[in-house]
Design an enzyme around this catalytic site. Sequence first.
Site, short mmCIF file in Angstrom:
data_model
loop_
_atom_site.label_atom_id
_atom_site.label_comp_id
_atom_site.label_asym_id
_atom_site.label_seq_id
_atom_site.Cartn_x
_atom_site.Cartn_y
_atom_site.Cartn_z
NE ARG A 29 -4.02 0.14 1.84
CZ ARG A 29 -5.16 0.35 2.49
NH1 ARG A 29 -5.47 -0.41 3.51
NH2 ARG A 29 -5.98 1.30 2.14
CG HIS A 75 -6.48 -0.73 -4.64
ND1 HIS A 75 -5.19 -1.12 -4.30
CD2 HIS A 75 -6.78 0.27 -3.78
CE1 HIS A 75 -4.75 -0.38 -3.32
NE2 HIS A 75 -5.69 0.47 -2.97
CE1 TYR A 119 -21.75 16.59 -10.53
CE2 TYR A 119 -20.40 16.70 -8.55
CZ TYR A 119 -21.65 16.72 -9.15
OH TYR A 119 -22.78 16.86 -8.40
#
Length: 745
Positions: A29, A75, A119
């Site tokens: 990670r 993931h 968006y």
Amino acid sequence: MEEKILKTEYSETMQKSFIDYAMSVIIARALPDVRDGLKPVQRRTLYDMHELGIRYDRPYRKSARIVGDTMGKYHPHGDSSIYEALVVLTQDFKKGIPLIDGHGNFGNIEGDGAAAMRYTEARLQKISQEALLADLDKDVVDFVPNFDETEKEPSVLPCRFPNLLVNGSEGIAVGMATSIPPHNLGEVIEATKAYMKNENITTKELMRYVKGPDFPTGGIVCNKDDLLSIYETGVGKIKLRGKVEVEKTKGGKLNLIISEIPYTMIGANIGKFLQDVAQLYEQKKAPEIVDISNQSSKEGIRIVIELKKDTDVENFKNLLYKKTRLEDTFGVNMIAIAGGRPETLGLKNIIAQNVAFQYEITTRKYTTLLNKELEKREIQEGLIRACNIIDLIIEILRGSKDRAMVKKCLTDGVTTGIKFRSKESAIMAEQLNFTEKQANAILDMRLYKLIGLEIEALMKENEQTNANIYRYEDILDRRDAMAQVIIQELDVIKKEYSKKRRTLIENAQEAVYEEKKPEEMDVIFLMDKFGYCKTIDMTTYERNKEAADAEFKYVVKCRNTGRICVFTNTGQLHTIKVVDIPFGKFRDKGQPIDNISNYNSANEDILAITSQSEMNLYRLLFVTKQSMCKIISGGEFDVAKRTVTSTKLSEGDEIVSVVVLNEQQHIILQSKEGYFLRFDISEISEVKKTALGVHGMKMGDNDYIEQVFYTYAGQNTKIEYKGKQIDMNKLKVAKRDAKGTKIRV
């Protein structure tokens, strides 16, 4: 099935579980891989975009689509972590070479966040497609199962340049953190080429090419001489400054223009910088300031500080370097995953690891290409040979019963069951020895391939295939030939994507600021019951004396060049420079005392506040909860340290009262059980602050001193105790260490 209880040592289980968790965070990670410079979430996001076909030359796709696909396939963590990684890869003010092309609001340098993923849109940058994701179909890297073993993902991307250096990295793991500054792509490529030509090259020689970090925000690295040690060890501190220019206006005023900022200032720290500059003006430390404005735009940073005429600009710049983040430190800790484990790497080591990776992926690429060309040549040679004996092959086809019979004849010369026109044809057929692939190609061949031009094209194609095989074998056999291929690829990347260096590297002089001494005067320190404090001038105080004495818990006269002393119940003395306390108007809010001193309101209570100058003239009387009393000379507290121990305390004891002795005559100790003891202050000895003092009042086992009162000659001191008015002057004067009088209510 019989249930079995397995006994194990709790500490061993915890240790193993924590180590497993820590390694998962470190490897999977938080830390980047030295080979492609990417963390797992970044690598998976880029690969997912590649798989979805969101190339640089195709339309943008919604970020939510990318995030969802990445999370579902590769993931399995929060969508916010994936989107944040995607956003950072689009930001040209954080990355030297952005790897994702964002469309929409992806945040800005001033710390505004990106719009929601529904968006914004994104697609791969050209460099990502060509230098990080190319050749994945050529077996250049290993593919591993994803979290649920339903998909395959690359363990590392075949990055063609040292991306770890070019884009840098920041991450916090368990017990370690990485902080690698970005560098100039062109310089890193030149250093890589230099290493490939001479693997014994030193870090100092590599720094002829890599001058130092190249931050996207520009700025100045002003400790050039420290860089060699940083690049050799992988650890150190880089001192950064913003770029400052001076403009003269028509009216003769000076404008200080900050056009580049330290890399550490990006985000909310730009707003913090503006606040710090404004605070310098409010605290009278920078009276030269007329105005400050942030005129930054998409074109770049532009912070304008308007100054008065005849301002000492150099001294003012040094003030900004000293008191704000215009000069800051970037901590370097170049930790990355190398060989499957975290390692601190220097400049040469990072380049060496990347070069070794380049040789590995290039070897695998050309091995794959060679095998394909060999397979192609085998088929081409079979077709060419078949064209030369096409009449025989047609005869075999017409005389056979099925495809298997033809294939066996072509590969092994078996003619059993095949009808030939002549005995000669049967003898020729028995001599055939095509390979299985060649036989399949012959059987799949169409009639138009027998046209002369088609045969000629096949011959030319075979010549090209042989040339490719020769070239690939040469690259694989000779290391210098492979090195030349890698260098050529690096040159192409440099030519197309490198940019001019933005950060200046130099050895700047230490910023020396000559602070103008303020005009010495008396001021009044005010602190309300919520802990907000400030200072005001004497005239303002006299005008608002009644309101100030009523509204504020502490009102202390002091000099603006002196210190304020804060005594707490834990026996600590915190000192504050008066110049560090906000100076302003009577109705200004001020600042919490916690913010300008070491005092912590969560762990201690303020008992007294006085000025150091007043305290030096008098003595202080301390009374503790366990009824220990002592008088200490105020001169013992004339210290420069921000926090010292004001007095020695027994275990479990704390201070109840601290007063400056002036005209007090008697002391009255009041216990929790309602006992009052009045005795003369002269009975208390003056001792050093390291002494425990003398006993003031005898008390029961569960009793303790709750409050302390004082009487003055010629004054009546009255208090209210549990609803009853008590005149302190009428209490019997006793001796110290007596039990006192019980007040019944």
